[in-house]
Design a protein around this motif. Sequence first.
Motif, PDB file in Angstrom:
ATOM      1  N   THR A 141       0.829  -1.211   0.000  1.00 35.40           N
ATOM      2  CA  THR A 141       0.000   0.000   0.000  1.00 35.40           C
ATOM      3  C   THR A 141       0.858   1.253   0.000  1.00 35.40           C
ATOM      4  N   GLU A 142       1.899   1.253   0.847  1.00 38.37           N
ATOM      5  CA  GLU A 142       2.793   2.410   0.899  1.00 38.37           C
ATOM      6  C   GLU A 142       3.515   2.613  -0.421  1.00 38.37           C
ATOM      7  N   PHE A 143       3.909   1.508  -1.051  1.00 38.65           N
ATOM      8  CA  PHE A 143       4.612   1.608  -2.333  1.00 38.65           C
ATOM      9  C   PHE A 143       3.725   2.262  -3.384  1.00 38.65           C
ATOM     10  N   ILE A 144       2.456   1.868  -3.432  1.00 38.24           N
ATOM     11  CA  ILE A 144       1.528   2.443  -4.411  1.00 38.24           C
ATOM     12  C   ILE A 144       1.277   3.918  -4.109  1.00 38.24           C
ATOM     13  N   LEU A 145       1.069   4.236  -2.824  1.00 33.51           N
ATOM     14  CA  LEU A 145       0.832   5.630  -2.451  1.00 33.51           C
ATOM     15  C   LEU A 145       2.054   6.501  -2.720  1.00 33.51           C
ATOM     16  N   ASN A 146       3.238   5.948  -2.490  1.00 31.52           N
ATOM     17  CA  ASN A 146       4.462   6.715  -2.732  1.00 31.52           C
ATOM     18  C   ASN A 146       4.675   7.007  -4.215  1.00 31.52           C
ATOM     19  N   ALA A 147       4.032   6.226  -5.079  1.00 33.28           N
ATOM     20  CA  ALA A 147       4.139   6.471  -6.514  1.00 33.28           C
ATOM     21  C   ALA A 147       3.240   7.615  -6.969  1.00 33.28           C
ATOM     22  N   LEU A 148       2.356   8.081  -6.077  1.00 27.71           N
ATOM     23  CA  LEU A 148       1.454   9.188  -6.396  1.00 27.71           C
ATOM     24  C   LEU A 148       2.022  10.476  -5.842  1.00 27.71           C
ATOM     25  N   GLY A 154       7.284  18.743  -6.076  1.00 25.72           N
ATOM     26  CA  GLY A 154       7.816  17.809  -5.091  1.00 25.72           C
ATOM     27  C   GLY A 154       8.344  16.525  -5.706  1.00 25.72           C
ATOM     28  N   ALA A 155       7.698  16.055  -6.757  1.00 22.58           N
ATOM     29  CA  ALA A 155       8.150  14.823  -7.418  1.00 22.58           C
ATOM     30  C   ALA A 155       9.565  14.984  -7.959  1.00 22.58           C
ATOM     31  N   LEU A 161      11.231   8.685  -9.314  1.00 18.74           N
ATOM     32  CA  LEU A 161      11.043   8.371 -10.725  1.00 18.74           C
ATOM     33  C   LEU A 161       9.612   7.972 -11.053  1.00 18.74           C
ATOM     34  N   LEU A 162       8.995   7.167 -10.176  1.00 23.72           N
ATOM     35  CA  LEU A 162       7.631   6.725 -10.460  1.00 23.72           C
ATOM     36  C   LEU A 162       6.661   7.901 -10.463  1.00 23.72           C
ATOM     37  N   GLN A 163       6.861   8.847  -9.554  1.00 25.35           N
ATOM     38  CA  GLN A 163       6.003  10.039  -9.527  1.00 25.35           C
ATOM     39  C   GLN A 163       6.223  10.891 -10.774  1.00 25.35           C
ATOM     40  N   VAL A 164       7.470  11.054 -11.171  1.00 25.77           N
ATOM     41  CA  VAL A 164       7.776  11.829 -12.379  1.00 25.77           C
ATOM     42  C   VAL A 164       7.181  11.152 -13.614  1.00 25.77           C
ATOM     43  N   LEU A 165       7.256   9.826 -13.663  1.00 26.52           N
ATOM     44  CA  LEU A 165       6.662   9.087 -14.776  1.00 26.52           C
ATOM     45  C   LEU A 165       5.161   9.334 -14.856  1.00 26.52           C
ATOM     46  N   LEU A 166       4.499   9.290 -13.715  1.00 25.83           N
ATOM     47  CA  LEU A 166       3.048   9.518 -13.699  1.00 25.83           C
ATOM     48  C   LEU A 166       2.707  10.921 -14.191  1.00 25.83           C
ATOM     49  N   LEU A 167       3.454  11.916 -13.723  1.00 31.02           N
ATOM     50  CA  LEU A 167       3.211  13.291 -14.168  1.00 31.02           C
ATOM     51  C   LEU A 167       3.471  13.433 -15.667  1.00 31.02           C
ATOM     52  N   ALA A 168       4.522  12.782 -16.151  1.00 32.53           N
ATOM     53  CA  ALA A 168       4.838  12.856 -17.582  1.00 32.53           C
ATOM     54  C   ALA A 168       3.724  12.235 -18.419  1.00 32.53           C
ATOM     55  N   CYS A 169       3.174  11.114 -17.939  1.00 32.70           N
ATOM     56  CA  CYS A 169       2.057  10.479 -18.653  1.00 32.70           C
ATOM     57  C   CYS A 169       0.847  11.403 -18.708  1.00 32.70           C
ATOM     58  N   LEU A 170       0.573  12.082 -17.603  1.00 34.97           N
ATOM     59  CA  LEU A 170      -0.567  13.000 -17.559  1.00 34.97           C
ATOM     60  C   LEU A 170      -0.370  14.181 -18.512  1.00 34.97           C
ATOM     61  N   VAL A 171       0.850  14.734 -18.514  1.00 34.42           N
ATOM     62  CA  VAL A 171       1.127  15.868 -19.399  1.00 34.42           C
ATOM     63  C   VAL A 171       1.062  15.429 -20.858  1.00 34.42           C
TER      64      VAL A 171
END
Length: 482
Positions: A141-148, A154-155, A161-171
Amino acid sequence: MSPSVPSLPRRVARILRTSLFAQVACALLLGIVVGKLWPDVATDLQPLGDGFTRLIKTIISPLVFCVVVVGIAKAGDLKAFGRIGLKALIWFEVASTLALLIGLLAANIFQPGSGMNVDPSTLDSSAVDAKTGGGSLPSTTEFILNALPTSFIGAFAENSLLQVLLLACLVGAALLHLGHTKVPQVLPAIEQAQEIIFAIVGFVMRLAPIAVFGAMAVLIGQYGLGVIETYAKLIILCYAAAAFFIALLAIALRMVTGLSLWKFLRYIREEMLLALGTASTESVMPRVMQKLRKAGARDDAVGLVLPTGYSFNLDGASLYLSIGTLFIAQAVGVDLSLSQQITVILVLMLTSKGMAGIPGSAFLALAATASSLGAIPAGAVALLLGVDRIMDSMRVVTNLLGNCVAVFAVSRWEGALDQERAKKVLDGEVGPAPEAADETDGTADAVDEAASPVVAEDAATAVPEQSGPPLVEATAKEAAPR
């Protein structure tokens, strides 16, 4: 009149001046000598390697963001990007599980810890706490939340990296949704930022030999060469298992893409030697991304698969963890049953996914595995303190090659790989990348150039770089009056 052949010293000086591989190799040997002869001095050289790693880490997040956004926008298909991500995760899970099984099988056959008869009560478990800083691996659970991400900035600030990847996908998705006419300046700006970052990578890489010298001197100065004799059987087994796994990777790469892993290894030899010297795959991630793109892998595949692999595809760490767990059990005289060994596999399949970026993560994973079994004293993990740093080379090489093979394989399955270009690049038929050419001293005289065995390919015959549908041209076409 034919030009005279330059003397040997001049040729050696030219190679050292123009070849990053030669510079890093010399720094590696010099670090070993200094660490062996002057260990007290060597331990003070730690900032050289740490400083270089910090510089590289500042580049990774913005680079990944730019490559992924540009890749999604140029591919023009968000569904294709999702398929790449899903196929990458499947590959990662299969590869890391195979690595765990190979390690477990090797440890059962060769018994690296048998006969040691170690009394766990004599081991200093506090040393493990010092190594890990009292931390712990995140739960699922913590691993998934930390990816958000909690914030956009802040990312990047936390280098997640996982947070940056998510933001890049959204952009990237937002750019596709808005279309080319509503935000015509955004994508060109990101592409230009990407080129600036790659230029910075070229500057920082000039410091690589200094970093390798410092890191290797510290390693030899702190641990010496005697530890190799004490743990010889374990070290040989881990490296042999890694070699076997890499051979399987070579077979898989050949079957899926028709490419040679050995030619690819020669292609990234500078980056591989740097990763070995600094014991870090992060230190070479920007350059490897660039070389994979030059070798015909599409931007979106490189930008998603390689960074994700740094968190999900730690093949070398998986090998080490499975062998290390059985080594500890054998050393303290615990005979693990088949059901307990299956438990080891299941636990490590989970714990190995949350290891990236956590200090002493290997020891945390080993301690968690020992606790789940209930048969191995947690303090027995301290047995591996003396040999852990020696294993970094094995982990680094296996992790890096595993992730690069994943990029090629997933790209091939998704039709995002220019195989013809990849073969020409790996065969040396395509000239060096621009950043490599920049490293060459422009003051080299004509005699040296004539004696050089490397012949630059004519730009007119060079294979054009694959970059997907030209988004900027599409923008111009849409904006043109009908």
